[in-house]
Scaffold this motif. Structure first.
Motif, PDB file in Angstrom:
ATOM      1  N   HIS A  72      57.025  88.260  63.305  1.00  0.00           N
ATOM      2  CA  HIS A  72      57.399  87.102  62.495  1.00  0.00           C
ATOM      3  C   HIS A  72      58.618  87.511  61.683  1.00  0.00           C
ATOM      4  N   ILE A  73      59.700  86.763  61.827  1.00  0.00           N
ATOM      5  CA  ILE A  73      60.954  87.090  61.155  1.00  0.00           C
ATOM      6  C   ILE A  73      61.240  86.024  60.111  1.00  0.00           C
ATOM      7  N   ALA A  74      61.503  86.494  58.894  1.00  0.00           N
ATOM      8  CA  ALA A  74      61.814  85.581  57.797  1.00  0.00           C
ATOM      9  C   ALA A  74      63.208  85.870  57.264  1.00  0.00           C
ATOM     10  N   LEU A  75      63.836  84.815  56.781  1.00  0.00           N
ATOM     11  CA  LEU A  75      65.106  84.913  56.077  1.00  0.00           C
ATOM     12  C   LEU A  75      64.840  84.573  54.618  1.00  0.00           C
ATOM     13  N   PHE A  76      65.222  85.449  53.720  1.00  0.00           N
ATOM     14  CA  PHE A  76      65.104  85.227  52.281  1.00  0.00           C
ATOM     15  C   PHE A  76      66.495  84.903  51.764  1.00  0.00           C
ATOM     16  N   HIS A  77      66.682  83.719  51.200  1.00  0.00           N
ATOM     17  CA  HIS A  77      67.979  83.341  50.660  1.00  0.00           C
ATOM     18  C   HIS A  77      68.363  84.318  49.549  1.00  0.00           C
ATOM     19  N   ALA A  78      69.611  84.762  49.519  1.00  0.00           N
ATOM     20  CA  ALA A  78      70.050  85.769  48.551  1.00  0.00           C
ATOM     21  C   ALA A  78      70.265  85.213  47.143  1.00  0.00           C
ATOM     22  N   HIS A  79      70.345  83.880  46.999  1.00  0.00           N
ATOM     23  CA  HIS A  79      70.651  83.299  45.695  1.00  0.00           C
ATOM     24  C   HIS A  79      69.553  82.414  45.129  1.00  0.00           C
ATOM     25  N   TYR A  80      68.699  81.879  45.979  1.00  0.00           N
ATOM     26  CA  TYR A  80      67.617  81.002  45.550  1.00  0.00           C
ATOM     27  C   TYR A  80      66.336  81.439  46.258  1.00  0.00           C
ATOM     28  N   PRO A  81      65.172  81.209  45.664  1.00  0.00           N
ATOM     29  CA  PRO A  81      63.917  81.681  46.267  1.00  0.00           C
ATOM     30  C   PRO A  81      63.453  80.808  47.441  1.00  0.00           C
ATOM     31  N   ILE A  83      62.812  80.519  51.714  1.00  0.00           N
ATOM     32  CA  ILE A  83      62.492  81.320  52.887  1.00  0.00           C
ATOM     33  C   ILE A  83      62.440  80.422  54.116  1.00  0.00           C
ATOM     34  N   ALA A  84      63.021  80.918  55.205  1.00  0.00           N
ATOM     35  CA  ALA A  84      62.960  80.252  56.511  1.00  0.00           C
ATOM     36  C   ALA A  84      62.417  81.250  57.532  1.00  0.00           C
ATOM     37  N   PHE A  85      61.696  80.758  58.514  1.00  0.00           N
ATOM     38  CA  PHE A  85      61.232  81.597  59.617  1.00  0.00           C
ATOM     39  C   PHE A  85      62.055  81.285  60.858  1.00  0.00           C
ATOM     40  N   VAL A  86      62.379  82.338  61.603  1.00  0.00           N
ATOM     41  CA  VAL A  86      63.199  82.223  62.812  1.00  0.00           C
ATOM     42  C   VAL A  86      62.561  83.034  63.936  1.00  0.00           C
ATOM     43  N   GLY A  87      63.000  82.773  65.162  1.00  0.00           N
ATOM     44  CA  GLY A  87      62.429  83.442  66.322  1.00  0.00           C
ATOM     45  C   GLY A  87      62.981  84.824  66.602  1.00  0.00           C
ATOM     46  N   ASP A  88      64.231  85.057  66.210  1.00  0.00           N
ATOM     47  CA  ASP A  88      64.822  86.376  66.459  1.00  0.00           C
ATOM     48  C   ASP A  88      65.957  86.632  65.474  1.00  0.00           C
ATOM     49  N   ARG A  89      66.427  87.869  65.481  1.00  0.00           N
ATOM     50  CA  ARG A  89      67.515  88.263  64.580  1.00  0.00           C
ATOM     51  C   ARG A  89      68.837  87.790  65.161  1.00  0.00           C
ATOM     52  N   ARG A  90      69.620  87.161  64.320  1.00  0.00           N
ATOM     53  CA  ARG A  90      70.954  86.707  64.699  1.00  0.00           C
ATOM     54  C   ARG A  90      71.895  86.924  63.528  1.00  0.00           C
ATOM     55  N   TYR A  91      73.163  86.832  63.810  1.00  0.00           N
ATOM     56  CA  TYR A  91      74.163  86.951  62.760  1.00  0.00           C
ATOM     57  C   TYR A  91      74.183  85.684  61.903  1.00  0.00           C
ATOM     58  N   TYR A  93      72.537  81.274  61.973  1.00  0.00           N
ATOM     59  CA  TYR A  93      71.528  80.378  62.554  1.00  0.00           C
ATOM     60  C   TYR A  93      72.019  78.942  62.504  1.00  0.00           C
ATOM     61  N   THR A  94      71.627  78.181  63.514  1.00  0.00           N
ATOM     62  CA  THR A  94      71.970  76.765  63.536  1.00  0.00           C
ATOM     63  C   THR A  94      70.699  75.923  63.665  1.00  0.00           C
ATOM     64  N   ASP A  95      69.955  76.128  64.765  1.00  0.00           N
ATOM     65  CA  ASP A  95      68.739  75.325  64.985  1.00  0.00           C
ATOM     66  C   ASP A  95      67.572  76.170  65.493  1.00  0.00           C
ATOM     67  N   GLU A  96      67.572  77.446  65.183  1.00  0.00           N
ATOM     68  CA  GLU A  96      66.552  78.365  65.690  1.00  0.00           C
ATOM     69  C   GLU A  96      65.361  78.518  64.734  1.00  0.00           C
ATOM     70  N   PHE A  97      65.191  77.597  63.823  1.00  0.00           N
ATOM     71  CA  PHE A  97      64.153  77.704  62.810  1.00  0.00           C
ATOM     72  C   PHE A  97      62.777  77.369  63.380  1.00  0.00           C
ATOM     73  N   ALA A 118      60.802  71.479  60.273  1.00  0.00           N
ATOM     74  CA  ALA A 118      61.213  70.075  60.173  1.00  0.00           C
ATOM     75  C   ALA A 118      62.257  69.891  59.075  1.00  0.00           C
ATOM     76  N   GLN A 119      62.056  70.543  57.930  1.00  0.00           N
ATOM     77  CA  GLN A 119      63.043  70.442  56.851  1.00  0.00           C
ATOM     78  C   GLN A 119      64.360  71.084  57.260  1.00  0.00           C
ATOM     79  N   LEU A 120      64.280  72.288  57.783  1.00  0.00           N
ATOM     80  CA  LEU A 120      65.480  73.055  58.115  1.00  0.00           C
ATOM     81  C   LEU A 120      66.306  72.416  59.218  1.00  0.00           C
ATOM     82  N   LEU A 121      65.654  71.657  60.089  1.00  0.00           N
ATOM     83  CA  LEU A 121      66.354  71.026  61.207  1.00  0.00           C
ATOM     84  C   LEU A 121      66.885  69.636  60.880  1.00  0.00           C
ATOM     85  N   LEU A 122      66.619  69.166  59.665  1.00  0.00           N
ATOM     86  CA  LEU A 122      67.162  67.867  59.261  1.00  0.00           C
ATOM     87  C   LEU A 122      68.688  67.925  59.211  1.00  0.00           C
TER      88      LEU A 122
END
Length: 157
Positions: A72-81, A83-91, A93-97, A118-122
């Protein structure tokens, strides 16, 4: 987790950019993120594989937990609390949430907002962008992110 029907408010600086006269961007402490990630690993019955702090131009930290269901891979925003989950590591992201696992509620208990796929893909147009600065709008016009997630978790320079 937040209701995907609620309009998401993008805070000033959430893109990782600010106008010269704006105050410094807030910072999500990597140690706080790491501690929450270890708590999530305990809840998942898994183990932390890694936690990688944000490096320019990315505006997010990334981390992996492995459990009986896989990685399970998560992205933690560096400026605000956030978090998004993604399928793999990338440089970037566009729609891989992906939808967060059920144990991600532990991250919410630790003060983070865990965003749904659903939120992230809006489309960005369905979010409240009124707080964004002129500098952020220049970046958005240049990079043309299609989704809220691509705007929040980016590698723009």
């Amino acid at each position: 987790m937040e209701d995907s029907q609620v309009t998401f408010l993008l805070e000033l600086g959430v893109t990782g950019f600010r106008d010269r006269g704006d105050p410094p961007l807030p910072s999500t402490d990597p140690q706080t993120c790491r501690a929450a990630w270890y708590a999530a690993a305990r809840a998942a019955g898994g183990q932390v594989e890694d936690f990688t702090e944000q490096e320019y131009p990315q505006n997010f930290h990334s981390a992996t937990i492995s459990d009986r269901d896989g990685a399970h891979i998560a992205l933690f925003h560096a400026h605000y609390p956030l978090i998004a989950f993604v399928g793999d590591r990338r440089y970037w992201y566009t729609d891989e949430f992906q939808e967060p696992p059920t144990w991600a509620a532990v991250l919410t208990d630790n003060g983070f907002v865990v965003l749904s796929a659903a939120q992230l893909l809006l489309p960005l147009t369905e979010s409240d962008t009124s707080a964004l600065s002129a500098t952020e709008w220049r970046q958005i016009k240049h990079w043309q992110p299609d989704t809220l997630g691509a705007t929040l978790f980016n590698s723009w320079d």
